[in-house]
Design an enzyme around this catalytic site. Structure first.
Site, PDB file in Angstrom:
ATOM      1  N   TYR A   1      42.265 -32.811  18.547  1.00  0.00           N
ATOM      2  CA  TYR A   1      41.292 -33.905  18.510  1.00  0.00           C
ATOM      3  C   TYR A   1      40.513 -33.955  19.825  1.00  0.00           C
ATOM      4  O   TYR A   1      41.062 -34.252  20.880  1.00  0.00           O
ATOM      5  CB  TYR A   1      42.027 -35.217  18.277  1.00  0.00           C
ATOM      6  CG  TYR A   1      41.178 -36.360  17.786  1.00  0.00           C
ATOM      7  CD1 TYR A   1      41.160 -36.695  16.431  1.00  0.00           C
ATOM      8  CD2 TYR A   1      40.408 -37.121  18.656  1.00  0.00           C
ATOM      9  CE1 TYR A   1      40.404 -37.754  15.962  1.00  0.00           C
ATOM     10  CE2 TYR A   1      39.646 -38.177  18.197  1.00  0.00           C
ATOM     11  CZ  TYR A   1      39.650 -38.491  16.851  1.00  0.00           C
ATOM     12  OH  TYR A   1      38.893 -39.545  16.388  1.00  0.00           O
TER      13      TYR A   1
ATOM     14  N   TYR B   1      31.419 -35.704  14.562  1.00  0.00           N
ATOM     15  CA  TYR B   1      32.531 -36.631  14.774  1.00  0.00           C
ATOM     16  C   TYR B   1      32.911 -37.262  13.441  1.00  0.00           C
ATOM     17  O   TYR B   1      32.114 -37.952  12.817  1.00  0.00           O
ATOM     18  CB  TYR B   1      32.168 -37.713  15.786  1.00  0.00           C
ATOM     19  CG  TYR B   1      33.374 -38.552  16.155  1.00  0.00           C
ATOM     20  CD1 TYR B   1      34.381 -38.014  16.943  1.00  0.00           C
ATOM     21  CD2 TYR B   1      33.532 -39.850  15.672  1.00  0.00           C
ATOM     22  CE1 TYR B   1      35.509 -38.751  17.258  1.00  0.00           C
ATOM     23  CE2 TYR B   1      34.656 -40.599  15.989  1.00  0.00           C
ATOM     24  CZ  TYR B   1      35.637 -40.036  16.777  1.00  0.00           C
ATOM     25  OH  TYR B   1      36.762 -40.760  17.086  1.00  0.00           O
TER      26      TYR B   1
END
Length: 406
Positions: free
Chosen positions: A290, A340
């Site tokens: 991440y 994102y």
């Protein structure tokens, strides 16, 4: 602690919308497109979906609304409050719902106009909302965005281990190289260390503009069902070896009172995921880490044990995370360069890697034929991928992990 459920469930469908800045569409419309694409990918019909899970921050559409659009009758659904690290956790919850007999096939979605409507940072509509709860301790003092709140952990880490802006920039460089081979990526151009460190400061000393992820409008979907059922569907099954999280550090949101502030949740989640999978780090061929910011990648590689504490910068610098090396990371470009999505795109990418069907610029990728030429505008399929790992991040205190295999 080996899991009795390992390899018993599979990801059978993946779908996404275009990644844009200004979709001009509702989160409802985006979600239906992503779900339809995942259903088609799996060789299912909308009516075959009898379970749904989603996560949001007050910025999305409810599963029960989408059930009407799909013509589906849901036996189970839940819309959870959450952000990063929810993808992996909801895959685990989908397994639990199916194992309990509540449903058979679960669509997990995230739909967000994260650029044109509700922005994650301290600007846009979110900035005008009333201050309440924990925000009373932060927002009046200008602490309004994730890059600020996470920075305390990494600033300490920089001080302790001598991490520099150039070290962090190498994360962005690697992910931009991968994104240059991704037709879907918002930021396809390759960047250099100098490009990153010469972009404007966002938070000193740990984040320039190009150290930060891309605000994006998009929807994504992952479909989970039993491995037994997966055998009869369209795609090669991708087996869920193990899942863990969302897990926290001791103290949760007040973790800085319990142990080093620079230690993140992966320190606790990591040993459990490897025990559940009955695997080691050497078994992992591709990682999806991440990357809300370049520094979250460094912290997580250390926390999950891919390198020792303080050696994350050296792990990146060694080139191991690059396409063509031992263990490529975020081969789509991740949050820094593709889009994102709160973690969904990195699980989708690893699913494609395991299928051998990464959608790059290879002329015949649709048939699984790849050149393995990783120069700009070329291939991003990794050779001989058998096992992948995703490391989800919500904050220094909260994380999740997922191991998949072919």
């Amino acid at each position: 602690m080996e899991s009795a459920l390992k390899d018993k469930y599979s990801i059978v469908g993946i779908g996404e919308t275009d990644y844009t800045r200004g979709s001009g569409r509702s989160t409802r419309a985006l979600a239906i497109e992503a779900i339809r694409n995942a259903v088609t990918d799996a060789g299912l019909k909308m009516q075959d979906i009898d379970g749904m899970l989603s996560y949001h921050g007050g910025d999305s559409v409810n599963s029960s609304t989408l059930a009407y659009d799909m013509g589906a009758q849901l036996n189970f659904y839940m819309d959870c409050s959450g952000g990063g690290s929810s993808t992996e956790a909801l895959i685990g919850l989908a397994i639990g719902a199916i194992e309990a007999g509540m449903c058979e096939t679960v669509a997990i979605f995230r739909s967000m106009n994260g650029y044109s409507q509700v922005r994650i940072g301290g600007t846009g509509s979110r900035a005008s909302t009333p201050v309440s709860g924990p925000g009373l301790m932060t927002r009046p003092y200008g602490l309004a965005s994730a890059v600020q709140s996470f920075a305390f952990s990494f600033t300490r880490h920089m001080m302790e281990y001598g991490v520099t802006s150039e070290d962090l920039a190498r994360v962005k460089v690697a992910h931009s190289n991968h994104a240059s081979n991704n037709p879907k990526a918002l930021m396809k151009q390759r960047v250099t260390v100098d490009d990153v460190v010469n972009s404007r400061w966002i938070v000193r000393p740990c984040a320039h503009l190009l150290d930060c992820c891309l605000e994006t409008d998009n929807a994504t979907c992952i479909i989970v069902t039993s491995a037994e059922r997966a055998k009869d569907l369209k795609q090669q099954p991708v087996y869920i070896r193990a899942v863990q999280g969302r897990g926290t550090k001791p103290g949760g949101d007040f973790h800085y009172q319990h142990g080093p502030i620079s230690r993140v949740a992966g320190h606790y989640v990591g040993p459990r995921i490897f025990d559940l999978a009955d695997l080691s780090h050497d078994d992992i061929d591709v990682t999806g880490c991440y990357d809300a910011f370049t520094y979250t990648v460094v912290l997580q590689f250390e926390a999950y044990g891919f390198c020792e504490e303080g050696e994350g910068k050296d792990y990146i610098k060694s080139g191991i995370v690059n396409l063509g090396d031992k263990r490529p990371n975020n081969t789509s470009g991740g949050h820094l360069c593709e889009a994102y999505t709160h973690g969904m795109n990195m699980v989708i990418e690893n699913t494609r890697q395991l299928r051998g069907m990464v959608d790059d610029y290879c002329p015949d990728w649709q048939n699984g034929n790849h050149t393995y030429d990783y120069s700009e505008g070329g291939c991003r399929q990794v050779r001989n991928v058998n096992t992948t790992m995703n490391m989800g991040w919500a904050s220094p205190a909260t994380g999740s992990a997922l191991i998949l295999r072919r």
